[in-house]
Scaffold this motif. Structure first.
Motif, short mmCIF file in Angstrom:
data_model
loop_
_atom_site.label_atom_id
_atom_site.label_comp_id
_atom_site.label_asym_id
_atom_site.label_seq_id
_atom_site.Cartn_x
_atom_site.Cartn_y
_atom_site.Cartn_z
N LEU A 40 -6.58 -7.83 -4.40
CA LEU A 40 -6.68 -6.64 -5.13
C LEU A 40 -6.53 -5.48 -3.93
O LEU A 40 -5.99 -4.36 -4.06
CB LEU A 40 -7.74 -6.18 -6.04
CG LEU A 40 -7.64 -6.81 -7.34
CD1 LEU A 40 -8.94 -6.92 -8.09
CD2 LEU A 40 -6.65 -5.91 -8.07
N GLU A 41 -7.30 -5.88 -2.80
CA GLU A 41 -7.03 -4.93 -1.59
C GLU A 41 -5.54 -4.48 -1.40
O GLU A 41 -5.14 -3.53 -0.96
CB GLU A 41 -7.59 -5.55 -0.31
CG GLU A 41 -8.94 -6.19 -0.31
CD GLU A 41 -8.77 -7.75 -0.60
OE1 GLU A 41 -9.61 -8.44 -0.22
OE2 GLU A 41 -7.63 -8.28 -1.07
N ALA A 42 -4.69 -5.77 -1.36
CA ALA A 42 -3.34 -5.44 -0.92
C ALA A 42 -2.58 -4.68 -1.87
O ALA A 42 -1.72 -3.96 -1.80
CB ALA A 42 -2.71 -6.42 -0.59
N THR A 43 -2.92 -4.68 -3.38
CA THR A 43 -2.36 -4.25 -4.41
C THR A 43 -3.13 -3.08 -5.14
O THR A 43 -2.80 -2.96 -6.19
CB THR A 43 -2.04 -5.24 -5.37
OG1 THR A 43 -3.15 -5.93 -5.84
CG2 THR A 43 -1.07 -6.40 -4.94
N ARG A 49 0.86 -1.33 -0.07
CA ARG A 49 -0.01 -0.12 0.01
C ARG A 49 0.88 1.34 -0.06
O ARG A 49 0.49 2.38 -0.19
CB ARG A 49 -1.01 0.07 1.08
CG ARG A 49 -2.35 -0.80 1.10
CD ARG A 49 -2.72 -0.94 2.55
NE ARG A 49 -2.96 -2.45 2.99
CZ ARG A 49 -4.06 -2.96 2.89
NH1 ARG A 49 -5.28 -2.19 2.83
NH2 ARG A 49 -4.25 -4.26 3.29
N GLN A 50 2.30 1.09 0.32
CA GLN A 50 2.82 2.39 0.31
C GLN A 50 3.48 2.80 -1.11
O GLN A 50 4.44 3.36 -0.97
CB GLN A 50 4.11 2.28 1.47
CG GLN A 50 3.66 1.70 2.58
CD GLN A 50 2.86 2.81 3.36
OE1 GLN A 50 3.25 4.20 3.17
NE2 GLN A 50 1.71 2.63 3.78
N PHE A 51 2.76 2.19 -2.16
CA PHE A 51 3.28 2.70 -3.32
C PHE A 51 3.59 4.01 -3.66
O PHE A 51 4.49 4.49 -4.12
CB PHE A 51 2.69 2.24 -4.53
CG PHE A 51 2.92 2.34 -6.05
CD1 PHE A 51 2.63 3.43 -6.46
CD2 PHE A 51 4.16 1.59 -6.45
CE1 PHE A 51 2.79 3.66 -7.88
CE2 PHE A 51 4.47 2.00 -7.85
CZ PHE A 51 3.89 3.16 -8.51
N HIS A 52 2.54 4.60 -3.48
CA HIS A 52 2.70 6.28 -3.56
C HIS A 52 3.76 7.01 -2.87
O HIS A 52 4.67 7.61 -3.59
CB HIS A 52 1.33 6.97 -3.37
CG HIS A 52 0.40 6.72 -4.44
ND1 HIS A 52 0.38 7.53 -5.69
CD2 HIS A 52 -0.72 6.18 -4.41
CE1 HIS A 52 -0.63 7.23 -6.13
NE2 HIS A 52 -1.27 6.40 -5.58
N PRO A 53 3.88 6.92 -1.51
CA PRO A 53 5.13 7.67 -1.09
C PRO A 53 6.42 6.94 -1.35
O PRO A 53 7.20 7.73 -1.41
CB PRO A 53 4.89 7.18 0.51
CG PRO A 53 3.54 6.41 0.76
CD PRO A 53 3.11 6.25 -0.60
N ARG A 54 6.57 5.87 -1.61
CA ARG A 54 7.80 5.14 -1.94
C ARG A 54 8.27 5.68 -3.24
O ARG A 54 9.32 6.06 -3.57
CB ARG A 54 7.52 3.68 -2.10
CG ARG A 54 8.16 3.03 -0.54
CD ARG A 54 8.52 1.74 -0.68
NE ARG A 54 7.63 1.00 -1.25
CZ ARG A 54 6.67 0.02 -0.50
NH1 ARG A 54 6.82 0.03 0.50
NH2 ARG A 54 5.76 -0.63 -1.51
N LYS A 56 -10.13 -11.89 -6.38
CA LYS A 56 -10.09 -11.58 -5.01
C LYS A 56 -9.69 -10.07 -4.69
O LYS A 56 -8.95 -9.46 -5.18
CB LYS A 56 -8.95 -12.44 -4.22
CG LYS A 56 -8.83 -12.41 -2.75
CD LYS A 56 -8.27 -13.48 -2.14
CE LYS A 56 -8.08 -13.16 -0.51
NZ LYS A 56 -6.81 -12.00 -0.31
N GLY A 57 -10.78 -9.36 -4.11
CA GLY A 57 -10.57 -8.15 -3.51
C GLY A 57 -11.20 -7.18 -4.62
O GLY A 57 -11.19 -5.95 -4.72
N ARG A 58 -12.19 -7.80 -5.54
CA ARG A 58 -12.73 -6.82 -6.61
C ARG A 58 -13.56 -5.99 -5.81
O ARG A 58 -14.33 -6.06 -4.92
CB ARG A 58 -13.39 -7.81 -7.38
CG ARG A 58 -14.45 -8.95 -6.53
CD ARG A 58 -15.20 -9.91 -7.59
NE ARG A 58 -15.97 -10.73 -6.55
CZ ARG A 58 -15.41 -11.96 -6.00
NH1 ARG A 58 -14.20 -12.05 -6.37
NH2 ARG A 58 -16.22 -12.69 -5.50
N GLY A 59 -13.41 -4.88 -6.71
CA GLY A 59 -14.31 -3.53 -6.22
C GLY A 59 -13.52 -2.90 -5.05
O GLY A 59 -14.11 -1.71 -4.87
N VAL A 60 -12.69 -3.17 -4.73
CA VAL A 60 -11.87 -2.50 -3.60
C VAL A 60 -11.64 -1.06 -4.03
O VAL A 60 -11.63 -0.01 -3.19
CB VAL A 60 -10.62 -2.99 -3.12
CG1 VAL A 60 -9.36 -2.98 -4.28
CG2 VAL A 60 -10.19 -2.78 -1.76
#
Lengths: 479, 259, 220
Positions: A355-358, A11-16, A404-408
């Motif tokens: 998808l939630e994690a990514t 989840r830290q993609f943006h800041p990293r 998995k995580g669809r719609g997140v």
């Protein structure tokens, strides 16, 4: 998937990414490395009918995927007949457990490893360390990354984010070598250090590039010789692979090798191509007594349920996609926070982690298509990215989302925006009215448009739309 | 499996013109230039008044339902078997490459496929169907061709722009570094990942200037807005134009209508 | 049978259920057809190998022993690991003299002499099962007489290649030697140069874990 370790902070993609963009060292290291790799690939394919070769690569991988369950059974039967013990694991954790048990059965405390992406996916090293088993990486890039207690930033060149000075400092600090800018000296030091370790290890663990069903052969490519050491010196060799790496015939290996090495590093072939089909025979003087093959599912059979998404499984892990990706070049491999970075990471990790994690990954692409253009097995990466975006917002009632995580990523505000888009664009009268209003009130057009105008001036609507101009024209009889 | 457009239709007497929303709302002069270039080649240009947007913005963001609704409202605008010409690589790519898959298994599948198969990017159409020959009436200028990713990879027309520019005697075509690298627009990518996008457009602007271009031209308004907008805000000297505007202006004879 | 196995296979079959999948045909001609003469093959082989720092020496078959001795002396190598019972081992032994480097035999399991093999052996000599011109590659199928580590551990590795056993491509070698039909040995390796890495800022360094030097004597 084990909690903790590098997979948890995707989840830290943006800041990293922001941090990487602001780091001139990283920008420079990656820019020059990617330019080099792109150039080498191009030079290596000169004189080849590359499009035909890619067609062949794609057909071989598709044939293998079409017959995957049967080929896995054939692979197992042939391996077993030749003395390779085959194990199956549904999850990465299960595979880690199998490997631990094999180590325990041999009383092994020290494992030496060749490069294996799937073992990184499984976080095998951390698992074994927690069980009191030392797992040392022997590929030089992986060794350095392990010394630094980091994760690889590229699937082929794991230490690509480090320059020579950083490596010299690292080796000095951790292993006592002299500080030196001499690459030959640093390499020779690593050679000495690791030679001891090959002999001390009770178990060698390697990856597999291709598992040939027809002959029960494990194919492993490398330049350094650590793969050969790892699979020959310790008395027990454990090979780990994802289940999708099977190919049907031995002859299929030749075109895939031609594509793999040239796509990855621009080499016509790697220094060594190992073809392992069994343990030490009765009359042989070296080689492991035991050879094991661990087949890991780890989410791959789930991908296999969808005929479009299964193209993701064609991947032969060459890294060409990330070498050519303008996003990867600028943010580097660590920004993604996943085992597989770059374009392949963006289409694979959502299946492995959900998808939630990514959630940030499918949109982190301008869909430029450079990746799909170079993929040696023609994975339609941009198409798969769009598919995952659709899955993320559950945006298609005709084809319900399955990942998995669809719609997140579906937010009421974005859904409202696209409903608004449809409200105008599916009704020509409303659309023309909107255009008219934009043109007449263009003086009131906002100068600040969030992220866009942070870097660019706001686009200004034209004083008359083309619709208007054309209406005028037809009224005037096109004079 | 390789997909190369090899066969072009014979030059028709009529075409449908699909403007695209960015041309319609922000760069209508580019659309008008395209229409005038076609008319000068003796082709009657039909402009369905009810056209809106090709649906790509929704589609690229995963909102396929909305994209389909928008597209369905326009499918009947092109009833005759005339080519549909589009002054944009990305919208052309949307129609050619994505309409068939978006409508697969629906009642509109055949119609969508039919439309896709007769959709052409406009500069490609001018060069390879009309066999246009341009005479340059302008002053010497140094121009860079910015081929959009969709023009290059979806429509396969990377050679078209340079060939058309090459017909203009007073135009010097300069070559920028990393010409095939994306400019960073990517639709909503520019606002969802603004820093990465900004880094890309900065590098692209640097490359265009380093090549010595006075101006750059492109088939795609998204790229145009992106690079020209960046240059303007950062007070960089380079200017940009839609290639159709440029070609029309350069080849205009005395007495011809203004773009 | 493990439950993971049956679960995985069942899930894969379920994913495929009701689908009619056939992959496009594989046309191998792009990797198989090369029309090179013997001379062209040899030139290509040599060019590829030397481009990655391999030493290639063309030598008449009758002269290889002297040639090898010369190289051993140039490189100041004190010993040579060689299979004494094979033809080339016997040829060496016949013409070996007092001042020549010590000939070492790999005639017991390596666990019985690891220090010797890893720390004292300076060079080895092996044969091969032919080579591949397109990529500059030697085909080694380790045997009881020439075990795996022989071509991996010593810092210098000499290989005898008969020029007549040079294939254009890997596909040709596989087909001609019928690898799939006859079955693969427990270990085979394709060797295309000395060991190397570019992991330190993409700068090439040789002799990482495998031999630092590879010398191919092409017997004509």
């Amino acid at each position: 998937m084990t909690v903790g370790g590098h997979q948890s902070d995707v989840r830290q993609f943006h800041p990293r990414a922001r941090a990487a963009l602001d780091n001139p060292q990283i920008r420079a290291n990656f820019r020059s490395a990617m330019d080099g790799l792109m150039g080498k690939r191009q030079a290596a394919f000169e004189g080849w009918d590359l499009e035909t070769l890619r067609d062949l690569g794609a057909s071989i991988r598709l044939r293998a995927l079409a017959k995957l369950p049967e080929l896995l059974e054939t692979l197992e039967a042939n391996c077993t007949r030749q003395g390779i013990q085959v194990h199956w694991a549904e999850t990465g954790d299960e595979a880690c457990g199998i490997i631990r048990d094999l180590c325990r059965a041999r009383g092994a405390r020290r494992v030496i490893k060749g490069k294996s992406m799937v073992s990184e996916e499984m976080e095998l090293n951390q698992f074994l360390e927690a069980e009191g088993i030392e797992a040392l990486e022997s590929d030089l890039g992986e060794y350095l990354v392990q010394l630094a207690q980091e994760t690889p930033s590229h699937i082929i060149m794991p230490a690509i984010h480090k320059n020579t000075d950083e490596i010299s400092e690292l080796m000095h600090e951790k292993t006592g070598t002299d500080r030196s800018g001499d690459v030959a000296y640093l390499t020779a030091s690593a050679r000495r250090q690791l030679r001891e370790k090959f002999q001390q290890a009770e178990v060698g663990i390697s990856g597999v590039n291709f598992a040939v069903a027809e002959t029960g052969t494990l194919c492993l490519v490398e330049n350094e010789g650590n793969g050969r050491m790892t699979t020959t010196v310790p008395p027990c060799h454990i090979a780990v692979t994802g289940i999708e790496k099977v190919v049907e015939h031995l002859e299929d290996v030749a075109p895939l090798l031609s594509l793999l090495t040239r796509s990855a590093t621009g080499q016509h072939i790697t220094t060594y191509v190992n073809l392992i089909s069994g343990p030490r025979q009765a009359d042989e003087l070296d080689g492991p007594e035991e050879v094991h093959l661990v087949l890991v599912d780890g989410g791959r059979s789930a991908i296999y349920q969808d005929p479009e998404l299964l193209d993701t499984l064609r991947c032969i892990r060459c890294g060409a996609c990330m070498n050519h990706c303008p996003v990867y070049t600028r943010v580097g491999g660590h920004s993604y926070g996943t085992t597989y970075p770059g374009p392949i990471g963006k289409i694979l990790m959502p299946h492995l982690l959900g998808l939630e994690a990514t959630r940030d990954l499918p949109s982190a692409s301008s869909l430029c298509g450079a990746c799909g253009e170079v993929c040696p097995v023609r994975i339609p990466i941009p198409t798969l990215l769009q598919r995952l975006r659709k899955e993320s917002v559950d945006g298609d009632r005709l084809r319900p989302s399955v990942v998995k995580g669809r719609g997140v990523k579906r937010t009421w505000s974005e859904a409202l925006a696209w409903h608004g888009f449809r409200w105008f664009a599916a009704h020509p009268g409303r659309y023309r009215l909107l255009g008219w209003m934009m043109s007449r009130f263009r003086g009131l057009a906002p100068r600040r448009l969030g992220a866009w105008t942070r870097y660019r001036s706001a686009p200004k609507p034209a004083p008359q739309t083309l619709h208007e101009l054309m209406r005028q024209r037809s009224r005037e009889g096109r004079s | 499996m390789s997909d190369v457009v090899k066969l072009y239709p014979a030059k028709p007497s009529k075409v449908y013109f699909y403007a695209t929303c960015l041309v319609d709302l922000f760069y209508p002069e580019a659309g008008m230039a395209g229409i005038q270039l076609l008319e000068r080649e003796g082709i009657e240009v039909l402009f369905p008044d009810d056209q809106t947007c090709c649906g790509q913005p929704a589609f690229s963001n995963g909102f396929n339902d909305q994209a389909r609704d928008v597209i369905v409202s326009q499918l009947d605008l092109f009833p005759e078997d005339y080519p549909i010409v589009v002054p944009a690589g990305s919208c052309g790519g949307m129609i050619r490459k994505h309409y068939p898959e978006l409508f697969a298994g629906t009642a509109w599948e055949a119609q969508a496929r039919a439309l896709a198969s007769r959709t052409w990017e406009l500069t490609d159409f001018l060069l390879n169907v009309c066999h246009i020959r341009l005479q340059d009436t302008g002053e010497p200028v140094r121009v860079a061709m910015h081929t959009s990713c969709s023009a290059r990879r979806e429509m396969g027309v990377a050679e078209v722009g340079p060939k058309l520019l090459g017909q203009l005697q007073q135009v010097e075509l300069v070559a920028q570094a990393r010409p095939a690298e994306c400019c960073g627009f990517g639709g909503t990518f520019a606002v969802k990942h603004p820093e990465v996008s900004a880094a890309m457009v900065a590098d692209k602007t640097d490359a265009l200037e380093a090549a010595g271009a006075d101006t750059f031209v492109t088939t795609d308004c998204g790229c145009l807005m992106n690079i020209a907008g960046y240059a303007e805000k950062q007070q960089r000297p380079i200017r940009g134009q839609h290639i159709l505007s440029f070609l029309w202006q350069r080849s205009q004879q005395a007495g011809e209508g203004e773009a | 049978m493990s439950s993971a196995r049956s679960t995985i296979l069942a899930r894969l079959r379920q994913g495929r259920a009701g689908q009619d999948w056939s992959a496009p045909d594989s046309d191998f001609s792009v990797v198989a057809e090369r029309r090179w003469t013997a001379a062209e093959k040899l030139d290509r082989f040599e060019a590829r190998m030397t481009s990655v720092n391999t030493e290639v020496v063309r030598v008449p078959e009758s002269d290889w022993v002297e040639c090898l001795k010369g190289r051993l002396q140039e490189k100041s190598l004190a010993n040579l690991l060689v299979a004494s019972e094979l033809a080339h081992g016997r040829a060496l032994a016949r013409s070996w003299e007092g001042g020549d480097p010590q000939l070492v035999a790999y005639n017991r399991p390596f666990e019985q002499w690891p220090a010797g093999l890893f720390n004292h052996v300076e060079a080895s000599l092996t044969g091969c099962r032919g080579a591949i011109a397109e990529t500059g590659t030697l085909i080694l199928w380790p045997t009881p007489q020439e075990p795996r580590l022989m071509s991996l551990v010593p810092p210098v590795h000499f290989v005898l290649l008969h020029a007549s056993e040079l294939y254009a491509t890997l596909s040709e070698a596989m087909a001609d030697q019928d690898w799939a039909g006859r079955g693969m040995p427990s270990n085979a390796v394709l060797v295309s140069g000395p060991s190397k890495t570019a992991d330190i800022e993409q700068t090439l360094a040789y002799g990482v874990h495998g031999p630092r030097e590879l010398v191919v004597l092409v017997l004509q």
